[in-house]
Design an enzyme around this catalytic site. Structure first.
Site, PDB file in Angstrom:
ATOM      1  N   GLY A 189      53.196  42.851  44.100  1.00  0.00           N
ATOM      2  CA  GLY A 189      54.282  42.635  43.135  1.00  0.00           C
ATOM      3  C   GLY A 189      53.835  42.762  41.689  1.00  0.00           C
ATOM      4  N   ASN A 206      49.500  47.195  48.145  1.00  0.00           N
ATOM      5  CA  ASN A 206      48.704  46.959  49.352  1.00  0.00           C
ATOM      6  C   ASN A 206      49.521  46.310  50.464  1.00  0.00           C
ATOM      7  OD1 ASN A 206      48.919  44.703  47.620  1.00  0.00           O
ATOM      8  ND2 ASN A 206      47.288  43.646  48.679  1.00  0.00           N
ATOM      9  N   GLU A 207      50.840  46.412  50.388  1.00  0.00           N
ATOM     10  CA  GLU A 207      51.682  45.608  51.275  1.00  0.00           C
ATOM     11  C   GLU A 207      51.555  45.917  52.757  1.00  0.00           C
ATOM     12  OE1 GLU A 207      52.511  46.291  48.262  1.00  0.00           O
ATOM     13  OE2 GLU A 207      53.123  44.350  47.464  1.00  0.00           O
ATOM     14  N   LEU A 251      53.935  38.319  44.889  1.00  0.00           N
ATOM     15  CA  LEU A 251      54.733  37.156  45.306  1.00  0.00           C
ATOM     16  C   LEU A 251      53.808  35.998  45.660  1.00  0.00           C
ATOM     17  CD1 LEU A 251      57.448  38.661  47.701  1.00  0.00           C
ATOM     18  CD2 LEU A 251      57.599  38.271  45.240  1.00  0.00           C
TER      19      LEU A 251
HETATM   20  N1  CO8 Z   1      50.112  33.822  46.324  1.00  0.00           N
HETATM   21  C1  CO8 Z   1      49.634  32.546  46.357  1.00  0.00           C
HETATM   22  N2  CO8 Z   1      48.363  32.213  46.068  1.00  0.00           N
HETATM   23  C2  CO8 Z   1      47.530  33.209  45.738  1.00  0.00           C
HETATM   24  C3  CO8 Z   1      47.936  34.560  45.687  1.00  0.00           C
HETATM   25  C4  CO8 Z   1      49.305  34.854  45.993  1.00  0.00           C
HETATM   26  N3  CO8 Z   1      49.797  36.111  45.963  1.00  0.00           N
HETATM   27  N4  CO8 Z   1      46.892  35.322  45.331  1.00  0.00           N
HETATM   28  C5  CO8 Z   1      45.842  34.473  45.170  1.00  0.00           C
HETATM   29  N5  CO8 Z   1      46.226  33.202  45.414  1.00  0.00           N
HETATM   30  C6  CO8 Z   1      45.389  31.975  45.330  1.00  0.00           C
HETATM   31  C7  CO8 Z   1      44.172  32.057  46.233  1.00  0.00           C
HETATM   32  O1  CO8 Z   1      44.460  31.665  47.561  1.00  0.00           O
HETATM   33  C8  CO8 Z   1      43.243  31.079  45.532  1.00  0.00           C
HETATM   34  O2  CO8 Z   1      43.661  29.760  45.834  1.00  0.00           O
HETATM   35  P1  CO8 Z   1      42.582  28.579  46.028  1.00  0.00           P
HETATM   36  O3  CO8 Z   1      41.812  28.525  44.743  1.00  0.00           O
HETATM   37  O4  CO8 Z   1      43.426  27.377  46.282  1.00  0.00           O
HETATM   38  O5  CO8 Z   1      41.720  28.980  47.192  1.00  0.00           O
HETATM   39  C9  CO8 Z   1      43.551  31.306  44.049  1.00  0.00           C
HETATM   40  O6  CO8 Z   1      44.872  31.891  44.006  1.00  0.00           O
HETATM   41  C10 CO8 Z   1      42.586  32.255  43.364  1.00  0.00           C
HETATM   42  O7  CO8 Z   1      42.505  33.458  44.140  1.00  0.00           O
HETATM   43  P2  CO8 Z   1      41.139  34.256  44.354  1.00  0.00           P
HETATM   44  O8  CO8 Z   1      40.007  33.294  44.551  1.00  0.00           O
HETATM   45  O9  CO8 Z   1      41.380  35.266  45.421  1.00  0.00           O
HETATM   46  O10 CO8 Z   1      40.985  34.945  42.907  1.00  0.00           O
HETATM   47  P3  CO8 Z   1      40.184  36.276  42.560  1.00  0.00           P
HETATM   48  O11 CO8 Z   1      40.108  36.302  41.078  1.00  0.00           O
HETATM   49  O12 CO8 Z   1      38.911  36.375  43.332  1.00  0.00           O
HETATM   50  O13 CO8 Z   1      41.134  37.473  43.060  1.00  0.00           O
HETATM   51  C11 CO8 Z   1      43.252  38.568  43.358  1.00  0.00           C
HETATM   52  C12 CO8 Z   1      42.400  37.659  42.473  1.00  0.00           C
HETATM   53  C13 CO8 Z   1      42.636  39.978  43.400  1.00  0.00           C
HETATM   54  C14 CO8 Z   1      44.634  38.645  42.733  1.00  0.00           C
HETATM   55  C15 CO8 Z   1      43.290  38.011  44.802  1.00  0.00           C
HETATM   56  O14 CO8 Z   1      43.625  36.629  44.739  1.00  0.00           O
HETATM   57  C16 CO8 Z   1      44.304  38.683  45.683  1.00  0.00           C
HETATM   58  O15 CO8 Z   1      44.048  39.765  46.173  1.00  0.00           O
HETATM   59  N6  CO8 Z   1      45.470  38.037  45.917  1.00  0.00           N
HETATM   60  C17 CO8 Z   1      46.485  38.498  46.824  1.00  0.00           C
HETATM   61  C18 CO8 Z   1      47.275  39.596  46.245  1.00  0.00           C
HETATM   62  C19 CO8 Z   1      48.287  40.101  47.212  1.00  0.00           C
HETATM   63  O16 CO8 Z   1      47.991  40.856  48.102  1.00  0.00           O
HETATM   64  N7  CO8 Z   1      49.549  39.701  47.052  1.00  0.00           N
HETATM   65  C20 CO8 Z   1      50.596  40.125  47.913  1.00  0.00           C
HETATM   66  C21 CO8 Z   1      51.830  39.347  47.631  1.00  0.00           C
HETATM   67  S1  CO8 Z   1      53.197  40.042  48.520  1.00  0.00           S
HETATM   68  C22 CO8 Z   1      54.069  40.911  47.363  1.00  0.00           C
HETATM   69  O17 CO8 Z   1      53.804  40.824  46.195  1.00  0.00           O
HETATM   70  C23 CO8 Z   1      55.194  41.752  47.842  1.00  0.00           C
HETATM   71  C24 CO8 Z   1      55.681  42.639  46.710  1.00  0.00           C
HETATM   72  C25 CO8 Z   1      56.853  43.420  47.025  1.00  0.00           C
HETATM   73  C26 CO8 Z   1      56.771  44.306  48.266  1.00  0.00           C
HETATM   74  C27 CO8 Z   1      56.340  45.669  47.892  1.00  0.00           C
HETATM   75  C28 CO8 Z   1      56.173  46.527  49.124  1.00  0.00           C
HETATM   76  C29 CO8 Z   1      55.268  47.719  48.798  1.00  0.00           C
END
Ligand code: CO8
Length: 279
Positions: A128, A154-155, A83
């Site tokens: 997600g 990882n939620e 998300l």
């Molecule tokens: N939402 C918004 N922005 C994001 C997200 C996200 N989920 N993930 C990354 N970004 C942004 C970063 O803040 C960064 O922004 P900026 O350049 O402005 O600083 C940009 O995207 C690039 O990110 P990274 O520099 O971190 O990129 P990497 O290539 O180093 O890493 C990853 C990529 C591994 C995807 C890393 O960004 C990451 O771990 N992101 C978060 C992932 C995450 O934990 N998401 C959780 C979302 S909650 C969810 O999906 C709920 C699902 C349903 C519930 C299920 C329950 C079990």
């Protein structure tokens, strides 16, 4: 009943046949295989606009009566980052319920698709992103030994608890005991680890190899009658679908309430800050 569930305020077709810059859909007329590429750069975070466009694309794959679809990513090193946390942080309750409905819907449409589906996971697939890949029939993930990609739910690290339908998706793929442990610990598995526990079915040595293996999987069924394949898949998935539909409204209300609680919002804020500080 939530009004948007009753009146379906999301018009999937909306007259749109051409796809946006966020989503690229190509269909091979000869094989009947579609490739839906997600291009919400940099990390394919699943924001509402993007989800809406993915739904239009999936609808188009249905209209074209494709036999199979590869769900792919055009992003450099991420399949999908879950998300969009900017849309989860401090969200308005009504808006968030619609957001969660959309996320349910994309997963429901993928899970119940009347064609075969493969996820070509060419990068990280947390949260997600992992959920979406679990709805497909087969997962191929790129093995990148120097800098391993990771996949998982990882939620708990964000203060979120996994809804029953998401737990079931994981349990159906890796088994109850393993799923329970993975959910509690919020483990993000490397490609090799994910392959060992069956979270992914096959490993690709590169982006190209991953896409090619995804296509090979679909081509394996080329000479079999598609109606029999789809009916078999639907029989297999019926119980989940029935339970998902009957629990859908509760899930929207419950997940929204938990996600918007002060405690969870605080955890999400800290987690998102730590992502930004990483640089
Ligand atoms: N939402 C918004 N922005 C994001 C997200 C996200 N989920 N993930 C990354 N970004 C942004 C970063 O803040 C960064 O922004 P900026 O350049 O402005 O600083 C940009 O995207 C690039 O990110 P990274 O520099 O971190 O990129 P990497 O290539 O180093 O890493 C990853 C990529 C591994 C995807 C890393 O960004 C990451 O771990 N992101 C978060 C992932 C995450 O934990 N998401 C959780 C979302 S909650 C969810 O999906 C709920 C699902 C349903 C519930 C299920 C329950 C079990």
């Amino acid at each position: 009943m939530l009004s948007f569930l009753k009146h379906s305020s999301i018009n999937l077709r909306n007259g749109a046949r051409s796809l946006s810059s966020l989503v690229n859909l190509s269909i091979n007329e000869q094989t009947g295989i579609a490739k839906l590429e997600m291009n919400n750069h940099p990390v394919n975070s699943l924001g509402q606009k993007f989800l809406g466009e993915l739904l239009v694309a999936i609808d188009q794959v249905k209209q074209e009566k494709c036999r199979g679809m590869i769900l792919a990513s055009g992003a450099k090193s991420t399949f999908a980052a879950g998300l969009d946390l900017t849309e989860v942080q401090n969200a308005d309750p009504t808006a968030f319920r619609k957001y969660w409905y959309l996320f349910q819907e994309i997963n429901f449409q993928l899970y119940s698709a009347p064609f075969l589906t493969v996820a070509a996971i060419t990068g990280h697939s947390p949260a997600g992103g992992c959920v979406m890949s679990l709805t497909t029939d087969y997962r191929v993930m790129t093995h990148n030994p120097e800098k391993p990609f990771r996949i998982g739910l990882n939620e708990t690290a964000l203060g979120l608890s996994a809804p029953i339908w998401i737990q079931s998706l994981l349990t159906d793929v890796i088994g109850k005991r393993q799923a329970a442990q993975a959910l509690l610990s919020g483990t993000l598995f490397t490609t090799e680890e994910a392959f060992k526990i069956g979270l992914v079915d096959e490993m690709g040595s590169s982006r190209e190899d991953t896409l090619s293996k995804a296509e090979l999987y679909l081509n394996m069924y080329r000479d079999l009658p598609i109606h029999a394949l789809i009916e078999t898949k639907m029989i297999n998935r019926k119980k989940f679908i029935t339970e998902f539909q009957s629990g859908r409204e509760f899930d929207i209300l419950n997940f929204s309430k938990n996600t918007l609680s002060a405690q969870t919002q605080d955890a999400i804020g800290k987690y998102f800050d730590s992502l930004k500080k990483k640089k």
